[in-house]
Enzyme design. Sequence first.
Site, PDB file in Angstrom:
ATOM      1  CB  ILE A 125      30.474  35.340  41.477  1.00  0.00           C
ATOM      2  CG1 ILE A 125      31.297  34.110  41.917  1.00  0.00           C
ATOM      3  CG2 ILE A 125      31.353  36.462  40.951  1.00  0.00           C
ATOM      4  CD1 ILE A 125      32.188  34.687  43.042  1.00  0.00           C
ATOM      5  CD  GLU A 126      26.748  42.726  42.668  1.00  0.00           C
ATOM      6  OE1 GLU A 126      26.293  43.784  42.487  1.00  0.00           O
ATOM      7  OE2 GLU A 126      26.911  42.184  44.122  1.00  0.00           O
ATOM      8  CB  ILE A 127      29.983  40.231  36.861  1.00  0.00           C
ATOM      9  CG1 ILE A 127      30.612  39.023  37.207  1.00  0.00           C
ATOM     10  CG2 ILE A 127      30.894  41.124  35.943  1.00  0.00           C
ATOM     11  CD1 ILE A 127      30.901  37.852  36.001  1.00  0.00           C
TER      12      ILE A 127
END
Length: 131
Positions: A125-127
Amino acid sequence: MPRVQSLDHLVLTVRDLDRAIAFYRDVLGMRADAFTPADGSRRWALSFGTQKINLHLAGAEFDPKADAPTPGSADLCFLSETGLETWQQHLAGLGVAVLEGPVDRTGAQGPIRSIYLRDPDGNLIEIANRL
């Protein structure tokens, strides 16, 4: 030539529906919605912005489905207007490890700054914040 214009939804195959829903709701702020499609089954989606993620339980996927649905095989980037420092504090408070970042990357519409973590199934997961 016909062309697509946007992403409506995607499907994640998960090992544990409750655990996935809790993560995306409590960690990323998505809304968990139960829905009933035409076949009468009960399904779950995670809603955010104008998109959603439909959840399929591993081994009990709905047809049609991907050729090889596999928990933990996704790499997803979510844009946020909330600063990454605030995200890092939020994640630390929940005991969610940041794997990398903040680092500069290139998004679909230009430069972004990102942090990386994993969901309960191991999906990356990349924010990201637009620069």
